[in-house]
Design a protein around this motif. Structure first.
Motif, PDB file in Angstrom:
ATOM      1  N   CYS A 265       0.840  -1.197   0.000  1.00  0.00           N
ATOM      2  CA  CYS A 265       0.000   0.000   0.000  1.00  0.00           C
ATOM      3  C   CYS A 265       0.879   1.253   0.000  1.00  0.00           C
ATOM      4  O   CYS A 265       2.023   1.216   0.439  1.00  0.00           O
ATOM      5  CB  CYS A 265      -0.865   0.014   1.254  1.00  0.00           C
ATOM      6  SG  CYS A 265      -1.853  -1.474   1.437  1.00  0.00           S
ATOM      7  N   CYS A 270      -1.287   1.835   6.439  1.00  0.00           N
ATOM      8  CA  CYS A 270      -2.591   1.759   5.764  1.00  0.00           C
ATOM      9  C   CYS A 270      -3.520   0.794   6.497  1.00  0.00           C
ATOM     10  O   CYS A 270      -3.140  -0.324   6.824  1.00  0.00           O
ATOM     11  CB  CYS A 270      -2.372   1.283   4.328  1.00  0.00           C
ATOM     12  SG  CYS A 270      -3.879   1.259   3.339  1.00  0.00           S
ATOM     13  N   HIS A 272      -6.289  -0.115   5.105  1.00  0.00           N
ATOM     14  CA  HIS A 272      -7.009  -0.735   3.986  1.00  0.00           C
ATOM     15  C   HIS A 272      -8.496  -0.384   3.994  1.00  0.00           C
ATOM     16  O   HIS A 272      -9.352  -1.224   3.736  1.00  0.00           O
ATOM     17  CB  HIS A 272      -6.856  -2.270   3.998  1.00  0.00           C
ATOM     18  CG  HIS A 272      -5.479  -2.747   4.339  1.00  0.00           C
ATOM     19  ND1 HIS A 272      -4.354  -2.230   3.758  1.00  0.00           N
ATOM     20  CD2 HIS A 272      -5.057  -3.711   5.209  1.00  0.00           C
ATOM     21  CE1 HIS A 272      -3.286  -2.845   4.257  1.00  0.00           C
ATOM     22  NE2 HIS A 272      -3.676  -3.744   5.143  1.00  0.00           N
ATOM     23  N   CYS A 278      -4.283   1.790  -1.944  1.00  0.00           N
ATOM     24  CA  CYS A 278      -4.328   0.626  -1.051  1.00  0.00           C
ATOM     25  C   CYS A 278      -4.297  -0.670  -1.871  1.00  0.00           C
ATOM     26  O   CYS A 278      -5.160  -0.902  -2.718  1.00  0.00           O
ATOM     27  CB  CYS A 278      -5.583   0.676  -0.184  1.00  0.00           C
ATOM     28  SG  CYS A 278      -5.809  -0.827   0.782  1.00  0.00           S
ATOM     29  N   ALA A 279      -3.305  -1.513  -1.593  1.00  0.00           N
ATOM     30  CA  ALA A 279      -3.135  -2.770  -2.339  1.00  0.00           C
ATOM     31  C   ALA A 279      -4.261  -3.762  -2.047  1.00  0.00           C
ATOM     32  O   ALA A 279      -4.633  -4.555  -2.913  1.00  0.00           O
ATOM     33  CB  ALA A 279      -1.789  -3.393  -1.989  1.00  0.00           C
ATOM     34  N   VAL A 280      -4.809  -3.711  -0.836  1.00  0.00           N
ATOM     35  CA  VAL A 280      -5.883  -4.646  -0.479  1.00  0.00           C
ATOM     36  C   VAL A 280      -7.156  -4.303  -1.252  1.00  0.00           C
ATOM     37  O   VAL A 280      -7.802  -5.176  -1.834  1.00  0.00           O
ATOM     38  CB  VAL A 280      -6.137  -4.644   1.051  1.00  0.00           C
ATOM     39  CG1 VAL A 280      -7.400  -5.415   1.398  1.00  0.00           C
ATOM     40  CG2 VAL A 280      -4.938  -5.242   1.788  1.00  0.00           C
TER      41      VAL A 280
HETATM   42 ZN    ZN Z   1      -3.994  -0.748   2.268  1.00  0.00          ZN
END
Ligand code: ZN
Ligand code: GDP
Length: 318
Positions: A265, A270, A272, A278-280
């Protein structure tokens, strides 16, 4: 294993005189409040007195010289929080943590996720045990546990009371070396320990309390499995379970978000939720994390945030 008591000398009459200069290394296999049982490298088991709050726990490696016991550095520590909020160390140098669930009583919402996070934070490998596989409702629960968790952790299905399906778990423990079980009351942790560690003889279906039954003095034990591996049992841990997790722990270790670690992220802290980059959230958009799992996460996040707030208010320390 030979057993003797260093204090009252009730062992054999031909006991060798204690050489106070000699340092012997051993492992604490039972904690009895004011004394611990140490198994030494030569296989001998001896009771050594300790101060009540000496900080030694089952699983600790020790160096003993005469009656002085020195703790060796720990690899891992397993902690619990009691009903009043105090944190206790329950075991040292564990490798794995078994999260025990059953169709009845069903696991409380978020229980498995929190326990997996807590285990990972403590550097233990978590695994899930579905007990009571003999009950009809267990097949459906097993399927859903596999769907949710099998990509992240091992999932076992067995029946402690019928002695069915134990071998895969025993094989895993033989690889995993040292573990403990956590789970809500009534899922069958005592039954499971009884069937895996013959000789431990725990009361089943009892609310265990200090001062009751056979475990009045033995607070904690480390039990060696015949096929390899060890299981630690402490009544307080069985009753209360793990310490709380933090927001940071949850966002880093939630089971199912593992892929997000590869594409991190934008913000290091983060949560999320609605942070940009945000990678999630990206994984959810791509359907690599199901919307349902993400919902579960947000629910637990909210609870953990509220608990952290409460902890701050009460002034509890971690
Ligand atoms: Zn995240
Ligand atoms: P604990 O509170 O987690 O230690 O649970 P116990 O071991 O005391 O067991 C709670 C209840 O579940 C007892 O009545 C056990 O007989 C029952 N139980 C344990 N294992 C099984 C199982 O594999 N199948 C079924 N049907 N009941 C079980």
């Amino acid at each position: 294993m030979k057993k003797k008591n260093s204090k009252d000398g009730s062992g054999s009459k031909n006991q060798k005189p204690v050489n106070t200069e000699q340092i012997r290394k051993g492992l604490i296999v039972a904690h009895r409040g004011v004394a611990v049982d140490v198994v030494f490298d030569d296989g001998e088991c001896e009771m050594v007195r300790v101060k009540r709050r000496s900080g030694h726990v089952v699983g600790d490696g020790v160096a003993v010289r005469g009656e002085v016991l020195k703790r060796l550095p720990r690899r891992t520590e397993l902690r619990r929080r009691d009903a009043r909020g105090a944190v206790h160390l329950v075991g040292a140098n564990l490798d794995v943590l078994g999260i025990v669930v059953a169709p009845r009583p069903a696991p409380p919402s978020g229980f498995i996720d929190r326990a997996i996070v807590a285990a990972r934070v403590a550097n233990l490998q978590p695994f899930v045990v579905l007990n009571k596989s003999d009950l009809d409702a267990s097949a459906e629960l097993f399927a859903s546990l596999l769907a949710t968790y099998s990509s992240a952790v091992s999932v076992f299905s067995l029946s402690a009371s019928k002695g069915q399906g134990l071998d895969p778990l025993l094989d895993f423990l033989a690889e995993g070396h040292r573990g403990a079980f956590v789970g809500t009351s009534g899922v069958g942790k005592s039954s499971l320990l009884n069937v895996l560690c013959p000789g431990i003889d725990l009361g089943v279906g009892e609310i265990s309390e200090y001062g009751q039954g056979r475990h009045t003095t033995t607070v904690a034990t480390l039990n060696t499995l015949s096929g390899g591996g060890e299981l630690i049992d402490t009544p307080g841990f069985r009753d209360f379970g793990l310490v709380d997790i933090s927001v940071q722990d949850l966002s880093e270790h939630f089971p199912g978000f593992e892929k997000a670690r590869d594409s991190t992220c934008r913000f290091r802290d983060c949560r999320h939720r609605s942070e940009p980059g945000c990678a999630v959230v990206e994984l959810v958009t791509q359907n690599q994390v199901s919307a349902e799992r993400y919902e579960n996460y947000l629910e637990i996040l909210q609870e953990v945030e509220a608990a952290e707030e409460e902890t701050r208010r009460r002034g509890w320390k971690n």
